[in-house]
Design a protein around this motif. Structure first.
Motif, PDB file in Angstrom:
ATOM      1  N   GLN A   4       3.924   1.856   0.680  1.00  0.00           N
ATOM      2  CA  GLN A   4       3.062   1.039   1.538  1.00  0.00           C
ATOM      3  C   GLN A   4       3.423   1.163   3.018  1.00  0.00           C
ATOM      4  OE1 GLN A   4       4.491   0.085  -1.361  1.00  0.00           O
ATOM      5  NE2 GLN A   4       3.211  -1.369  -2.456  1.00  0.00           N
ATOM      6  N   GLN A   5       4.609   1.624   3.321  1.00  0.00           N
ATOM      7  CA  GLN A   5       5.018   1.811   4.713  1.00  0.00           C
ATOM      8  C   GLN A   5       4.707   3.218   5.222  1.00  0.00           C
ATOM      9  OE1 GLN A   5       7.319   0.300   2.362  1.00  0.00           O
ATOM     10  NE2 GLN A   5       6.313  -1.568   3.037  1.00  0.00           N
ATOM     11  N   GLY A   6       4.054   4.027   4.388  1.00  0.00           N
ATOM     12  CA  GLY A   6       3.691   5.376   4.799  1.00  0.00           C
ATOM     13  C   GLY A   6       4.844   6.369   4.710  1.00  0.00           C
ATOM     14  N   ARG A   7       5.809   6.067   3.861  1.00  0.00           N
ATOM     15  CA  ARG A   7       6.955   6.966   3.679  1.00  0.00           C
ATOM     16  C   ARG A   7       6.790   7.776   2.398  1.00  0.00           C
ATOM     17  NH1 ARG A   7      11.231   2.175   4.263  1.00  0.00           N
ATOM     18  NH2 ARG A   7      10.030   1.713   2.418  1.00  0.00           N
ATOM     19  N   ILE A   8       7.283   9.000   2.432  1.00  0.00           N
ATOM     20  CA  ILE A   8       7.196   9.883   1.265  1.00  0.00           C
ATOM     21  C   ILE A   8       8.222   9.429   0.232  1.00  0.00           C
ATOM     22  CG2 ILE A   8       7.479  12.246   0.413  1.00  0.00           C
ATOM     23  CD1 ILE A   8       6.588  13.164   3.279  1.00  0.00           C
ATOM     24  N   VAL A   9       7.736   9.071  -0.938  1.00  0.00           N
ATOM     25  CA  VAL A   9       8.595   8.647  -2.038  1.00  0.00           C
ATOM     26  C   VAL A   9       8.919   9.840  -2.927  1.00  0.00           C
ATOM     27  CG1 VAL A   9       8.714   7.184  -4.105  1.00  0.00           C
ATOM     28  CG2 VAL A   9       7.635   6.320  -2.020  1.00  0.00           C
ATOM     29  N   LYS A  10       7.919  10.696  -3.159  1.00  0.00           N
ATOM     30  CA  LYS A  10       8.095  11.826  -4.065  1.00  0.00           C
ATOM     31  C   LYS A  10       7.151  12.946  -3.658  1.00  0.00           C
ATOM     32  CE  LYS A  10       9.475  12.947  -8.475  1.00  0.00           C
ATOM     33  NZ  LYS A  10      10.800  13.350  -8.742  1.00  0.00           N
ATOM     34  N   LYS A  13       6.572  -3.818  -5.850  1.00  0.00           N
ATOM     35  CA  LYS A  13       7.406  -4.123  -4.664  1.00  0.00           C
ATOM     36  C   LYS A  13       6.543  -4.566  -3.502  1.00  0.00           C
ATOM     37  CE  LYS A  13      11.148  -1.080  -5.960  1.00  0.00           C
ATOM     38  NZ  LYS A  13      11.845   0.148  -5.733  1.00  0.00           N
ATOM     39  N   GLY A  14       5.288  -4.105  -3.528  1.00  0.00           N
ATOM     40  CA  GLY A  14       4.273  -4.468  -2.546  1.00  0.00           C
ATOM     41  C   GLY A  14       4.786  -4.692  -1.204  1.00  0.00           C
TER      42      GLY A  14
END
Length: 168
Positions: free
Chosen positions: A140-146, A167-168
């Motif tokens: 949701q913060q615009g970060r690459i998770v995978k 986690k929203g």
């Protein structure tokens, strides 16, 4: 000679290193690039507007057999989570003829946004994507998770999306 003691030491060291690596990967997610794009219907948008949602960004091509084969699962993933703050952006590669992309999206009734990366800028900004499919999952913060190269394990992807949405 007691072999247990060295093995316990090695196991502890391995566990410590694994723990540090897991902690680092959780705490240092890379921000996805902010890019503007044009959708098939002519609207322009930006990845910035997707913040606040869990987002799947899929780089694909109509000439890519794996891309075509995985698209029903991308659609199913979108349909499963869309009402809970999940978005999908399918980015057609610059070498894919726009008419092919448009026809594919229309005949398959793709329910999510489809962009054509005419200049290759989007693929470049996401790390010079050359292989399709390449898919990114953003939090949701615009970060690459995978990052997935090739078709993802969709069961594992769904579990990860579920976790991020909670986690929203």
């Amino acid at each position: 000679m007691n072999l247990r003691r060295p093995l316990v030491g090695v196991a502890a060291a391995v566990a410590l290193v694994a723990g540090v690596l897991a902690w680092q990967s959780m705490g240092s997610r890379e921000a996805a690039p902010v890019v503007s794009y044009t959708l098939l219907d002519g609207r322009t948008a930006s990845t910035e507007s997707l913040k606040g949602k869990v987002v799947l960004v899929n780089f694909w091509a109509t000439s890519c057999t794996t891309c075509v084969a995985e698209m029903p699962q991308i659609v199913a993933t979108y349909n499963k989570f869309k009402d809970r703050g999940f978005e999908t952006l399918a980015v057609a590669m610059s070498y894919d003829p726009p008419a092919y992309v448009s026809k594919f999206a229309q005949t398959r009734q793709l329910p999510f946004n489809v962009a054509i990366d005419n200049t290759g800028q989007i693929a470049q900004r996401f790390g010079d994507i050359q292989l399709t499919p390449t898919t990114f999952l953003l939090d949701q913060q615009g970060r690459i998770v995978k990052r997935y190269v090739g078709a993802p394990d969709f069961a594992a992807l769904h579990a990860l999306v579920e976790d991020l949405l909670k986690k929203g």
